[in-house]
Design an enzyme around this catalytic site. Structure first.
Site, short mmCIF file in Angstrom:
data_model
loop_
_atom_site.label_atom_id
_atom_site.label_comp_id
_atom_site.label_asym_id
_atom_site.label_seq_id
_atom_site.Cartn_x
_atom_site.Cartn_y
_atom_site.Cartn_z
N MET A 1 0.21 -13.78 6.52
CA MET A 1 -0.62 -13.15 5.55
C MET A 1 -2.45 -13.17 5.98
SD MET A 1 1.66 -10.79 4.60
CE MET A 1 0.75 -9.63 2.97
N ASP B 1 6.84 -2.30 3.07
CA ASP B 1 7.09 -3.09 1.77
C ASP B 1 7.49 -3.11 0.73
OD1 ASP B 1 4.72 -4.62 3.17
OD2 ASP B 1 3.07 -3.01 3.24
N HIS C 1 6.75 -0.17 9.07
CA HIS C 1 5.75 -1.54 8.39
C HIS C 1 6.55 -1.28 6.17
CE1 HIS C 1 5.01 -5.52 7.35
NE2 HIS C 1 4.44 -5.32 6.12
N SER D 1 1.77 0.50 8.09
CA SER D 1 2.08 0.36 6.26
C SER D 1 2.30 1.43 6.09
CB SER D 1 1.62 -0.67 6.38
OG SER D 1 2.07 -1.13 4.51
N ASP E 1 -0.45 -9.45 9.03
CA ASP E 1 -0.34 -8.23 8.29
C ASP E 1 -1.79 -8.80 6.69
OD1 ASP E 1 0.44 -6.29 6.25
OD2 ASP E 1 1.91 -7.87 5.66
N HIS F 1 9.25 -5.75 4.85
CA HIS F 1 8.67 -6.47 3.88
C HIS F 1 8.93 -7.60 2.58
CE1 HIS F 1 4.53 -8.45 3.73
NE2 HIS F 1 5.20 -9.91 3.19
N MET G 1 7.89 -4.17 -2.86
CA MET G 1 6.96 -5.38 -4.00
C MET G 1 7.83 -5.71 -5.34
SD MET G 1 3.12 -4.43 -2.98
CE MET G 1 2.77 -4.06 -1.28
N MET H 1 8.67 -8.96 -0.32
CA MET H 1 7.47 -9.55 -0.81
C MET H 1 8.29 -9.80 -3.20
SD MET H 1 4.20 -7.70 -0.23
CE MET H 1 4.55 -6.68 0.93
#
Ligand code: DX5
Ligand code: ZN
Length: 215
Positions: free
Chosen positions: A136, A34, A32, A7, A174, A65, A36, A67
């Site tokens: 998750m 993320d 990966h 990540s 994850d 990913h 957000m 979020m």
């Protein structure tokens, strides 16, 4: 062999090129990423300009990913930014089936992430349409949190569901993945391990990736 997806959230953002090049040279399979928004999760990570720069250096598939609330607003943009897997949260999608179809129509693999409280059964009727389920194993929003052990049972249930249906969906874990839980996760049925702090807080991140890969 598990698919290892370090990540980038745990990388040094002032040395992103260095860290991405380390990942290129390592045994990592995917990167990966993320994203957000400070609304769906209580934290903001980074957005499109950073991903655009990352994409210029990354030589491995990008596992993005999201979020964020209303992820359907940005699917095309993430395709342009090089996402190979695009994962949305079940909890953020009112019309999840439609969103998954749109991701696939854009030429990406479609992923669904489930928060720790969301049962895997919620995906029973659409599992055949999902390329990847991201379970998750921490509450999303931050790296470096403690692994929630209930995840093992969720992996087993999801694996059984997958077998019943004959789906090829990958199971990704994850949050809080480390050497203490990685082998048990693989034994339970996990295909993809995301690891942030376990990899990047080590003086030798490439070695940590190699150790996960060798499990
Ligand atoms: C958490 C993120 C994770 C995070 C994992 O909201 O989705 O991908 O970066 O980091 P670690 O492995 O440190 O828990
Ligand atoms: Zn993630």
């Amino acid at each position: 062999m598990p698919i290892i997806a370090p990540s980038v959230l745990a990388a040094d953002f002032a040395n992103l090129q260095r860290d991405v090049e380390m990942l290129n040279q390592s045994q990592a399979d995917w990167l990966h990423i993320d994203i957000m928004d400070g609304v769906f999760v209580p934290n903001i990570s980074f957005g499109m300009p950073v991903l655009a720069s990352l994409q210029r250096h990354a030589q491995k598939p990008l596992d993005v990913h999201l979020m964020i609330v209303q992820p359907e607003r940005y699917l095309e943009e993430f395709k342009k930014l090089g996402a190979e897997y695009l994962t949305v949260h079940q909890e953020a999608c009112t019309h999840l089936h439609r969103t998954l179809q749109q991701i696939k129509q854009l030429g990406m693999k479609a992923g669904v992430a489930l928060n720790p409280h969301t049962p895997v059964q919620v995906l029973e009727d659409i599992l055949q349409d999902i390329d990847l389920v991201c379970l998750m194993s921490v509450n999303p929003g931050f790296g470096g949190q403690k692994f929630i052990t209930q995840t093992y049972q969720k992996v087993q249930k999801l694996k059984a569901m997958r077998e019943d249906i004959g789906a090829k969906t990958l199971i990704e874990i994850d949050g809080g993945v480390n050497m203490d839980n990685a082998k048990l996760l693989i034994e339970a049925g996990a295909d993809v391990l995301v690891a942030g702090n376990f990899v990047f807080s080590s003086p030798n991140p490439a070695q940590m990736i190699a150790e996960l890969k060798a499990l």
